[in-house]
Design a protein around this motif. Structure first.
Motif, PDB file in Angstrom:
ATOM      1  N   LEU A 161       0.826  -1.205   0.000  1.00 20.51           N
ATOM      2  CA  LEU A 161       0.000   0.000   0.000  1.00 20.51           C
ATOM      3  C   LEU A 161       0.862   1.257   0.000  1.00 20.51           C
ATOM      4  CD1 LEU A 161      -2.804  -0.910   2.570  1.00 20.51           C
ATOM      5  CD2 LEU A 161      -2.880  -1.070   0.085  1.00 20.51           C
ATOM      6  N   ALA A 162       1.944   1.244   0.787  1.00 14.91           N
ATOM      7  CA  ALA A 162       2.833   2.407   0.824  1.00 14.91           C
ATOM      8  C   ALA A 162       3.443   2.682  -0.539  1.00 14.91           C
ATOM      9  CB  ALA A 162       3.929   2.191   1.865  1.00 14.91           C
ATOM     10  N   ASN A 163       3.682   1.631  -1.304  1.00 14.89           N
ATOM     11  CA  ASN A 163       4.289   1.786  -2.626  1.00 14.89           C
ATOM     12  C   ASN A 163       3.282   2.171  -3.706  1.00 14.89           C
ATOM     13  OD1 ASN A 163       6.851   1.123  -1.679  1.00 14.89           O
ATOM     14  ND2 ASN A 163       6.559  -1.066  -2.046  1.00 14.89           N
ATOM     15  N   LYS A 164       1.982   1.893  -3.465  1.00 10.85           N
ATOM     16  CA  LYS A 164       1.024   2.045  -4.562  1.00 10.85           C
ATOM     17  C   LYS A 164      -0.162   2.968  -4.279  1.00 10.85           C
ATOM     18  CE  LYS A 164       1.694  -2.185  -7.242  1.00 10.85           C
ATOM     19  NZ  LYS A 164       0.987  -3.306  -7.903  1.00 10.85           N
ATOM     20  N   LEU A 165      -0.760   2.858  -3.084  1.00  7.50           N
ATOM     21  CA  LEU A 165      -2.083   3.455  -2.893  1.00  7.50           C
ATOM     22  C   LEU A 165      -2.082   4.969  -3.049  1.00  7.50           C
ATOM     23  CD1 LEU A 165      -5.045   3.106  -2.259  1.00  7.50           C
ATOM     24  CD2 LEU A 165      -4.494   3.178   0.169  1.00  7.50           C
ATOM     25  N   VAL A 166      -1.196   5.675  -2.356  1.00  8.06           N
ATOM     26  CA  VAL A 166      -1.194   7.140  -2.432  1.00  8.06           C
ATOM     27  C   VAL A 166      -0.844   7.598  -3.846  1.00  8.06           C
ATOM     28  CG1 VAL A 166      -0.183   9.253  -1.505  1.00  8.06           C
ATOM     29  CG2 VAL A 166      -0.643   7.326   0.012  1.00  8.06           C
ATOM     30  N   HIS A 167       0.080   6.889  -4.490  1.00  8.15           N
ATOM     31  CA  HIS A 167       0.421   7.231  -5.873  1.00  8.15           C
ATOM     32  C   HIS A 167      -0.799   7.095  -6.789  1.00  8.15           C
ATOM     33  CE1 HIS A 167       4.328   6.323  -4.062  1.00  8.15           C
ATOM     34  NE2 HIS A 167       4.883   7.030  -5.021  1.00  8.15           N
ATOM     35  N   GLN A 168      -1.575   6.035  -6.602  1.00  8.70           N
ATOM     36  CA  GLN A 168      -2.742   5.831  -7.452  1.00  8.70           C
ATOM     37  C   GLN A 168      -3.845   6.839  -7.146  1.00  8.70           C
ATOM     38  OE1 GLN A 168      -3.990   1.724  -7.316  1.00  8.70           O
ATOM     39  NE2 GLN A 168      -2.056   0.968  -8.158  1.00  8.70           N
ATOM     40  N   VAL A 169      -4.005   7.184  -5.869  1.00  8.41           N
ATOM     41  CA  VAL A 169      -4.986   8.216  -5.524  1.00  8.41           C
ATOM     42  C   VAL A 169      -4.610   9.529  -6.191  1.00  8.41           C
ATOM     43  CG1 VAL A 169      -5.876   9.648  -3.643  1.00  8.41           C
ATOM     44  CG2 VAL A 169      -5.734   7.165  -3.357  1.00  8.41           C
ATOM     45  N   ARG A 170      -3.351   9.916  -6.100  1.00  6.84           N
ATOM     46  CA  ARG A 170      -2.902  11.151  -6.739  1.00  6.84           C
ATOM     47  C   ARG A 170      -3.137  11.091  -8.244  1.00  6.84           C
ATOM     48  NH1 ARG A 170       3.411  12.725  -6.943  1.00  6.84           N
ATOM     49  NH2 ARG A 170       3.379  10.814  -8.161  1.00  6.84           N
ATOM     50  N   HIS A 171      -2.767   9.997  -8.873  1.00 11.55           N
ATOM     51  CA  HIS A 171      -2.927   9.860 -10.326  1.00 11.55           C
ATOM     52  C   HIS A 171      -4.387   9.999 -10.736  1.00 11.55           C
ATOM     53  CE1 HIS A 171      -3.522   7.532 -14.062  1.00 11.55           C
ATOM     54  NE2 HIS A 171      -2.329   8.007 -14.402  1.00 11.55           N
ATOM     55  N   ASN A 172      -5.282   9.325 -10.028  1.00 10.69           N
ATOM     56  CA  ASN A 172      -6.693   9.335 -10.414  1.00 10.69           C
ATOM     57  C   ASN A 172      -7.375  10.659 -10.109  1.00 10.69           C
ATOM     58  OD1 ASN A 172      -6.433   6.695 -11.290  1.00 10.69           O
ATOM     59  ND2 ASN A 172      -7.137   5.808  -9.366  1.00 10.69           N
ATOM     60  N   VAL A 173      -7.012  11.296  -9.008  1.00  7.76           N
ATOM     61  CA  VAL A 173      -7.602  12.604  -8.683  1.00  7.76           C
ATOM     62  C   VAL A 173      -7.115  13.664  -9.658  1.00  7.76           C
ATOM     63  CG1 VAL A 173      -7.635  14.459  -6.971  1.00  7.76           C
ATOM     64  CG2 VAL A 173      -8.001  12.096  -6.244  1.00  7.76           C
ATOM     65  N   GLU A 174      -5.831  13.647  -9.978  1.00  2.00           N
ATOM     66  CA  GLU A 174      -5.278  14.653 -10.883  1.00  2.00           C
ATOM     67  C   GLU A 174      -5.852  14.529 -12.295  1.00  2.00           C
ATOM     68  OE1 GLU A 174      -3.050  17.179 -10.139  1.00  2.00           O
ATOM     69  OE2 GLU A 174      -3.481  16.579  -8.075  1.00  2.00           O
ATOM     70  N   ARG A 175      -6.266  13.336 -12.681  1.00  2.00           N
ATOM     71  CA  ARG A 175      -6.783  13.115 -14.034  1.00  2.00           C
ATOM     72  C   ARG A 175      -8.300  12.960 -14.069  1.00  2.00           C
ATOM     73  NH1 ARG A 175      -1.870  11.988 -13.492  1.00  2.00           N
ATOM     74  NH2 ARG A 175      -0.331  11.994 -15.156  1.00  2.00           N
ATOM     75  N   LEU A 176      -8.930  13.391 -13.004  1.00  2.00           N
ATOM     76  CA  LEU A 176     -10.385  13.296 -12.921  1.00  2.00           C
ATOM     77  C   LEU A 176     -11.040  14.234 -13.932  1.00  2.00           C
ATOM     78  CD1 LEU A 176     -13.007  12.385 -11.457  1.00  2.00           C
ATOM     79  CD2 LEU A 176     -12.612  14.261  -9.844  1.00  2.00           C
ATOM     80  N   GLU A 177     -11.942  13.694 -14.720  1.00  2.00           N
ATOM     81  CA  GLU A 177     -12.722  14.505 -15.654  1.00  2.00           C
ATOM     82  C   GLU A 177     -13.966  15.019 -14.917  1.00  2.00           C
ATOM     83  OE1 GLU A 177     -13.627  12.363 -19.168  1.00  2.00           O
ATOM     84  OE2 GLU A 177     -11.520  11.990 -19.710  1.00  2.00           O
ATOM     85  N   ILE A 178     -13.955  16.288 -14.603  1.00  2.00           N
ATOM     86  CA  ILE A 178     -14.991  16.874 -13.761  1.00  2.00           C
ATOM     87  C   ILE A 178     -16.299  17.001 -14.542  1.00  2.00           C
ATOM     88  CG2 ILE A 178     -15.657  18.901 -12.424  1.00  2.00           C
ATOM     89  CD1 ILE A 178     -12.673  19.419 -11.968  1.00  2.00           C
ATOM     90  N   LYS A 179     -17.369  16.525 -13.914  1.00  2.00           N
ATOM     91  CA  LYS A 179     -18.705  16.625 -14.499  1.00  2.00           C
ATOM     92  C   LYS A 179     -19.433  17.794 -13.845  1.00  2.00           C
ATOM     93  CE  LYS A 179     -18.876  11.621 -15.194  1.00  2.00           C
ATOM     94  NZ  LYS A 179     -19.594  10.355 -14.860  1.00  2.00           N
TER      95      LYS A 179
END
Length: 489
Positions: free
Chosen positions: A185-203
């Motif tokens: 989780l330390a290696n992946k979770l925060v990185h994936q949260v950042r990636h997905n939030v930064e690339r969120l297509e806002i509706k």
């Protein structure tokens, strides 16, 4: 060993002193241009973010120095240094470096008292502390620290910013039944949260906070699915790799709490799976500190969690929670990994019998899995000027200190950096003042010290002198991150 064999081969084959020195010198300096043994070792070793850096190989004379032939004394000097350097290199890597990279000092006691010295207490408490001063004025600084009780420690933490530095992401991961799930989780979770939030297509037709919350929830669920179910596919593709890495991560488990701060709007999101906790310290207009919970512990003491499990497993009300644990074994009701509470019994037995004999059998009364989920609860808050800091920590800290005590300790720590507490604070906390210690620059260390004994060296000695696994009878692994907002520091 390669270097040592080279020198032994030189000694056997050399017929005269000149040939001996020439061969040793040539091998030593030319090895600088070839992959060295130390490079091969380091390339295969995985160093965690917070591990000590590997030691450097000794530096030898370079080839440019060897080209000077006019001064015989200088050449003899280089040859001698080269020989000693080669022998020293062999000694370091074949004898000295096989011990721990960082030798522990013996635990000294103060004369006549049987207590750890103040110096050793400070060393133990401050060993893993870290203070980061950022360029973001609204999140100007954060402090982290952790103290192990398990060996190896099962807690991990991660801190990241986005590329522009106007958003920060923090994670604390409290593992159980091993370090493997929390480490992943330390290696992946925060990185994936950042990636997905930064690339969120806002509706535009949906509330932004809801969209961000749903994105974080999906990120948590997808990673848990990868950990728990992806390992089954890896067994077929690469059995050896699955047994070494994937299966340990899904058999062990971990709680996770992640905080995301958008410094442009000062929106804070906290996603919690398990019993770690997030608390905001708020300073009121009256000068008093108050605590605001940004998460709720998800364990069997939580009434809503008990009701959820009873609803999801009808007819199992008497067994789904027994001895105050899920199926009598697991304290948190939500966690990553923990395939023992997610796979069906047939899958568990097949993996155990064919690939991983160390895996435990399914719990008793195991009828309708999954019993545990990694789906987080999300809380959102638009931070105000009164919100001065956020504490993210594993339950090892909250076992020792209440939310109010934590906020008071960090709040008075901030006041003491500039001035003494007010007379009102001194009176209202006079009973506590004697037991609290204010000796650390790092706020996370400050909390851990006071959780374990504060100003009492006797209590600190007791809590710090007991080694694993006996230390688990006294305390859990503790990981703390303190994030400061705006002008609080």
């Amino acid at each position: 060993m390669t270097s040592l064999l080279r020198h032994n081969r030189v000694l056997r084959k050399s017929t005269g002193p000149l040939r001996f020195y020439k061969r040793v010198f040539t091998r030593t300096v030319s090895s600088r241009s070839l992959p060295s043994l130390s490079t091969q070792q380091h390339s295969q070793r995985t160093f965690s973010t917070y591990a000590s850096s590997p030691r450097r190989a000794p530096k030898y004379p370079n080839e440019h120095q060897a080209e000077s032939k006019s001064d015989s004394n200088w050449l003899i000097y280089l040859l001698g240094v080269s020989l000693l350097g080669g022998i020293g290199w062999a000694y370091q890597h074949h004898f000295k470096y096989h011990h721990k990279l960082e030798q522990e000092e013996p635990e000294t006691e103060e004369e006549g008292e049987g207590l750890l010295s103040s110096t050793l207490i400070n060393k133990k408490l401050r060993k893993h502390e870290k203070t980061v001063v950022t360029k973001a004025t609204r999140v100007p600084r954060f402090d982290t620290n952790q103290l192990a009780s398990n060996s190896p420690i099962e807690d991990y933490h991660t801190e990241l910013s986005n590329d522009s530095g106007d958003a920060w992401y923090f994670g604390v991961f409290d593992g159980h039944a091993g370090k493997y799930c929390s480490q992943k989780l330390a290696n992946k979770l925060v990185h994936q949260v950042r990636h997905n939030v930064e690339r969120l297509e806002i509706k535009k037709d949906q509330d932004l906070s809801d969209q961000i919350g749903q994105t974080i929830i999906r990120t948590f669920e997808n990673l848990d699915r990868e950990i728990v179910w992806g390992s089954l596919g890896e067994i077929i593709v690469d059995t050896e790799k699955a047994v070494e890495a994937s299966i340990p991560a899904e058999i062990s488990g971990s709680c996770a709490i992640v905080g995301y701060v958008d410094t442009r709007t000062m929106d804070l999101y906290v996603a919690n799976t398990g019993d770690s906790r997030a608390v905001i310290g708020t300073l009121g207009d009256d000068g008093k500190w108050s605590s605001l919970e940004m998460s709720i512990d998800q364990d069997t003491s939580n009434r809503k969690e008990r009701e959820r499990l009873h609803k999801e497993h009808p007819g199992e009300e008497k067994t789904v929670i027994s001895r105050e644990r899920v199926l009598g074994s697991l304290a948190p009701t939500r966690a990553f990994g923990d395939s023992r509470y997610k796979w069906n019994a047939r899958t568990q037995l097949a993996v155990r019998d064919n690939f991983f004999p160390r895996m435990r059998s399914p719990p008793p009364h195991y009828h309708t899995p999954p019993y545990v989920t990694a789906t987080p609860e999300i809380r959102h808050r638009r931070l105000t000027s009164q919100d001065k800091f956020l504490v993210l920590a594993s339950d090892g800290l909250y076992d020792m200190l209440s939310n109010e005590e934590i906020v008071f300790l960090v709040g008075t720590y901030l006041r003491k950096r500039n001035s003494e507490p007010t007379i009102q604070e001194q009176k209202s906390h006079s009973s506590k003042k004697s037991k609290w210690a204010y000796t650390d620059e790092n706020a996370a260390t400050h909390l851990i010290r006071n959780a374990l004994g504060g100003s009492s060296r006797k209590e600190l000695s007791k809590m710090l002198s007991v080694e694993a696994p006996s230390s688990r009878n006294l305390r859990d692994d503790i990981t703390v991150t303190v994030i400061f907002f705006e002008d609080s520091v």
